[in-house]
Design an enzyme around this catalytic site. Structure first.
Site, short mmCIF file in Angstrom:
data_model
loop_
_atom_site.label_atom_id
_atom_site.label_comp_id
_atom_site.label_asym_id
_atom_site.label_seq_id
_atom_site.Cartn_x
_atom_site.Cartn_y
_atom_site.Cartn_z
N HIS A 150 1.13 -1.73 -0.14
CA HIS A 150 -0.59 -0.50 0.25
C HIS A 150 0.94 1.19 -0.22
O HIS A 150 0.27 2.24 0.27
CB HIS A 150 -0.81 0.00 1.44
CG HIS A 150 -1.90 -1.41 1.19
ND1 HIS A 150 -2.84 -1.60 0.39
CD2 HIS A 150 -1.70 -2.48 2.46
CE1 HIS A 150 -3.35 -2.45 0.46
NE2 HIS A 150 -2.79 -3.05 1.98
N SER A 273 16.59 16.59 -20.79
CA SER A 273 15.10 17.86 -20.43
C SER A 273 15.94 18.72 -21.10
O SER A 273 17.02 19.32 -21.23
CB SER A 273 15.21 18.17 -18.68
OG SER A 273 14.62 19.11 -19.23
#
Length: 455
Positions: A150, A273
């Site tokens: 979780h 980038s």
């Protein structure tokens, strides 16, 4: 499919070339040749005609532009090829071309030959991936990291255990693909509606002989409306794509700056980038996420194709489109998976530092179980729970809170607490499972190699 900007550093699986129109046409010609030769064996057409047809069934013997023009004019996928083949065979034998067969007999069975080649490429890729996963599982067998459930720290595991998960899933996909072979690689030679009406008194034997000649199995009911076996194949590719997506997502997550435990190969010169020079982006993982989603999205299309009307409609063409697209994507995904797992960068130091983020609470189960031997599991759970919540809420030391609790220190010394809180002491069978699955992966890789060599 359009080129991805990562394509220049990803090997070509070769599946795209197998799916080209000319390759499909050649496979259809192979069916026409097998049909003619087998019909001659059964006395349905003259032997000389069969030999002439078989000799002419080479794509480089035909006028491809005439075929393309014919398709544009007639809006039929096969008839112009048959007309051209008959022209090349010439008189007196050209009139025996395509005797007693219908279009789908030729196109579907030919496309099965193409799919078998594609299938072998996919299996070969899976074999390479299993070998790389075996190496990775062995490297990481004892490499302790945080197990997460979780999205939160759960109990310690090893990296090898995580890789073992991937191997186990991949092994089942390989098994599914192998098990599907006798259902998928079949010959459909039943005539216009699958009743054998046009193929003589021994028609079932004719189909069986054609199938044997091609290395296929005959369809028990050669109905043109039956395509569930092709839908099954797309479903298997969907499952394989789902696991590939899962692996891509896992590495993508563990490559995030905040985790930093794994990193896909980032070759020198790779730019992340245009404005942030520091970026090292998970480009291959992102490819996998998008491609695997598209593979899964093709499963409903394949299932819809099973909804054929009466004895034949457009559904076989639809399902082959789904198979072609799913196969092409699967090849591209598997090439990327192999690149990643074969060159995955591991950061055990970061794994260890991340283990310590909870101040030992990742080992709370070990404390609870040891304490529970004297005060009972449920009471031990309550005691450890209180300490963990206090540590999380007040920012206090988990170990000190445990040590100061009389319900704990009456049974466990500080050295015992520290030993139990060492995450390396509570990984269970992680390393053993990793090594066992590495052996499984190598066995599957060898079985695939032998299967392909013997094909």
């Amino acid at each position: 499919m359009g080129e991805r900007f990562t394509s220049s550093r990803v090997p070509d699986s070769g599946i795209d070339a197998l799916l080209r129109t000319e390759e499909r046409w050649q496979s259809w010609l192979e069916i026409e040749a097998a049909l003619a030769l087998t019909q001659a064996d059964f006395g349905i057409i003259p032997r000389d005609a069969a030999e002439a047809i078989s000799s002419a069934c080479r794509i480089d013997h035909l006028g491809l532009n005439r075929i393309r023009d014919g398709i544009a004019r007639t809006s039929h996928p096969l008839m112009p090829l048959i007309v051209e083949l008959s022209r090349i065979v010439g008189r007196p034998h050209g009139g025996w071309v395509h005797w007693g067969a219908t279009t789908q007999n030729i196109t579907q069975t030919g496309d099965v030959l193409v799919l078998r080649k594609v299938h072998r490429v996919i299996l070969a890729l899976l074999g390479r991936i299993m070998t790389a996963l075996a190496d990775l599982a062995e490297r990481g067998a004892d490499m302790v990291m945080a197990g997460r459930t979780h999205g939160q720290h759960a109990v310690p595991i090893t990296l090898g255990f995580k890789i073992a998960n991937w191997i186990d899933e991949m092994a089942r996909h390989i098994t599914r693909m192998r098990q599907a072979e006798p259902r998928v690689f079949v010959a459909l030679i039943g005539g216009a509606a699958g009743t054998f009406a046009s193929l003589g008194d021994r028609a079932p034997e004719v189909q069986a002989t054609i199938a044997k000649r091609l290395g296929l199995s005959p369809m028990p009911v050669p109905a043109r409306s039956i395509v569930d076996h092709f839908a099954e194949y797309v479903c298997v590719l969907g499952l394989l794509g789902a696991t590939c997506g899962k692996i891509g997502r896992e590495i993508y997550t563990l490559m995030k700056t905040e985790y930093g435990e794994l990193e896909e190969p980032v070759p020198s010169g790779t730019v992340g980038s245009s404005t942030m020079p520091h970026k090292r982006n998970p480009q291959l993982c992102q490819d996998i996420l998008g491609m695997s989603a598209e593979i899964r999205a093709l499963v409903p299309l394949a299932l819809e194709a099973v909804q054929s009307e009466h004895e034949a409609d457009h559904c076989p063409g639809t399902v082959f489109e789904a198979i072609s697209r799913a196969s092409l994507l699967t090849g591209d995904v598997l090439e990327r998976i192999h690149l990643i797992v074969a060159g995955l960068r591991l950061n055990p130091e970061r794994m260890r530092s991340n283990l310590d983020l909870s101040g030992g609470m990742i080992s709370s189960e070990a404390i609870m179980l040891e304490l529970g031997k004297t005060i009972g599991r449920q009471e031990a759970h309550d005691v450890v729970y209180e300490a963990a919540q206090a540590a999380a809420f007040y920012g206090k030391s988990f170990a000190e809170l445990l040590e100061s609790d009389p319900r704990v220190n009456a049974h466990l010394s500080r050295s015992a607490i520290d030993s139990l809180l060492d995450p390396t002491s509570h990984t269970g069978f992680s390393a053993r499972i990793a090594r066992e699955q590495a052996e499984v992966a190598r066995r599957f890789a060898e079985e695939i190699r032998l299967h392909i060599e013997g094909a």
